[in-house]
Design an enzyme around this catalytic site. Structure first.
Site, mmCIF file in Angstrom:
data_model
loop_
_atom_site.group_PDB
_atom_site.id
_atom_site.type_symbol
_atom_site.label_atom_id
_atom_site.label_comp_id
_atom_site.label_asym_id
_atom_site.label_seq_id
_atom_site.Cartn_x
_atom_site.Cartn_y
_atom_site.Cartn_z
ATOM 1 N N ASP A 164 45.666 22.006 13.636
ATOM 2 C CA ASP A 164 44.397 22.664 13.946
ATOM 3 C C ASP A 164 43.833 22.269 15.308
ATOM 4 O O ASP A 164 42.910 22.912 15.806
ATOM 5 C CB ASP A 164 43.347 22.276 12.895
ATOM 6 C CG ASP A 164 43.184 23.326 11.814
ATOM 7 O OD1 ASP A 164 43.302 24.521 12.141
ATOM 8 O OD2 ASP A 164 42.903 22.952 10.666
ATOM 9 N N LYS A 215 47.386 31.742 5.396
ATOM 10 C CA LYS A 215 48.126 30.804 6.250
ATOM 11 C C LYS A 215 49.459 30.443 5.605
ATOM 12 O O LYS A 215 50.496 30.371 6.279
ATOM 13 C CB LYS A 215 47.278 29.536 6.493
ATOM 14 C CG LYS A 215 46.047 29.801 7.360
ATOM 15 C CD LYS A 215 45.097 28.612 7.419
ATOM 16 C CE LYS A 215 43.833 28.994 8.177
ATOM 17 N NZ LYS A 215 42.868 27.881 8.290
ATOM 18 N N GLN A 267 41.757 22.356 5.221
ATOM 19 C CA GLN A 267 40.848 23.492 5.364
ATOM 20 C C GLN A 267 39.394 23.017 5.330
ATOM 21 O O GLN A 267 39.006 22.218 4.479
ATOM 22 C CB GLN A 267 41.105 24.522 4.254
ATOM 23 C CG GLN A 267 40.289 25.803 4.379
ATOM 24 C CD GLN A 267 40.660 26.636 5.605
ATOM 25 O OE1 GLN A 267 41.768 26.555 6.122
ATOM 26 N NE2 GLN A 267 39.723 27.442 6.075
HETATM 27 N N1 GUN Z 1 37.565 26.720 8.543
HETATM 28 C C1 GUN Z 1 37.197 27.748 9.341
HETATM 29 N N2 GUN Z 1 38.073 27.893 10.339
HETATM 30 C C2 GUN Z 1 39.011 26.949 10.168
HETATM 31 C C3 GUN Z 1 40.191 26.610 10.874
HETATM 32 O O1 GUN Z 1 40.562 27.180 11.896
HETATM 33 N N3 GUN Z 1 40.907 25.568 10.369
HETATM 34 C C4 GUN Z 1 40.521 24.888 9.267
HETATM 35 N N4 GUN Z 1 41.273 23.878 8.857
HETATM 36 N N5 GUN Z 1 39.433 25.177 8.595
HETATM 37 C C5 GUN Z 1 38.693 26.198 9.044
#
Ligand code: GUN
Length: 285
Positions: free
Chosen positions: A121, A54, A98
């Protein structure tokens, strides 16, 4: 029949290139450079890989990335204070914490602490509520990516039967609402569904997001159906695989996403899109 492959890697690359051009033009015209804060707590190896990808994607499109790594033993108050600081920082337009968080930290409390206007998100209950009501808001990234892949097929969703397998807050439930918003007839299936094979067999569009390797068998797929596989599992031999038995399903589907290279890259592209929207759209939930 052999399915056409929905190449998420290629589509995501096109979306990122478009965002990069928009950022260059916008910043040159005096708009603020979009900034995404990534917050990683603990040492889950998969989370480290996801966050690294990311961050790299952010830098490639010309965003600023503010990155924070906190130890697994971080106190709840310390994490909340960090988020409050990011909420106040005008250079930060998107905040991503995350998941999963260490077990001692209440995930819901942390998601609630993020300013909904910076919720890249789309996990804040306020943004989830906006989706439920059909109001403007930041939508979750993976469901946005799923919808973009379906749109690539050119099929008209209105009146079609869509089956979502999985009911998580981050994929199953929101993708079902987004399909409904597009006038599909939506069924949500899960571990207690009585006859999953029959439900899937009735579907023009299948979205698999259960996290069980190859649960969806190829001969369940309705000929010509669009199959979107959100799963990311390991098979008996330790290879990456989705929730759908790909080889068999590709014999019957009209369109299918591979794993890897389908939904995964789209999630990051949509995270960038959400951050850009948060930075420039003036969205205030
Ligand atoms: N953990 C698994 N998928 C995601 C996501 O799309 N965003 C975040 N922040 N954590 C995750």
């Amino acid at each position: 029949m052999s399915a056409r492959i929905l190449d998420g890697k290629a589509l995501a690359a096109r979306i990122r290139a478009g965002i990069r051009d928009e950022v260059a033009a916008g910043v040159a015209a005096g708009r603020p450079r979009p900034g995404l804060a990534t917050v990683l707590v603990g040492d889950d190896p998969a989370s480290h890989i996801y966050v690294r990808n990311k961050r790299r994607a952010c830098e490639e499109v010309g965003f600023t990335n503010f990155h924070f790594e906190l130890p697994a033993a971080t106190e709840r108050a310390e994490l909340l204070a960090r988020i409050a600081e990011l909420n106040r920082d005008p250079a930060v337009h998107g905040i991503l914490v995350q998941l999963p968080l260490p077990a001692a930290i209440d995930e819901q409390e942390v998601l609630l602490a993020v300013d909904p206007a910076k919720d890249a998100d789309g996990f804040h209950p306020r943004n989830q509520g906006a989706l439920l009501q059909g109001a403007a808001g930041l939508r979750p990234c993976t469901p946005r990516g799923v919808m973009a892949l379906i749109d690539e097929t050119g099929i008209e969703l209105r009146g079609r039967r869509a089956v979502v397998v999985g009911r998580s807050n981050i994929v199953g439930k929101p993708v079902a609402l987004m399909l409904l918003e597009r006038h599909a007839t939506v069924t949500i299936c899960h571990s207690r569904t009585a006859d999953l094979a029959a439900e899937v067999a009735a579907a023009d569009v299948v979205v698999a997001a259960v996290g069980v390797a190859k649960l969806i068998q190829g001969d369940w797929i309705r000929p010509g159906a669009v199959v979107i596989d959100v799963g990311m599992n390991r098979d008996e031999a330790g290879r990456l695989c989705g929730d759908v038995d790909y080889a068999a399903a590709a014999e019957r589907a009209g369109w299918i996403t591979p794993v890897p290279g389908g939904v995964g890259p789209m999630t990051i592209a949509m995270l960038l899109r959400n951050t850009l929207d948060a930075a420039w759209s003036g969205y205030q939930p």
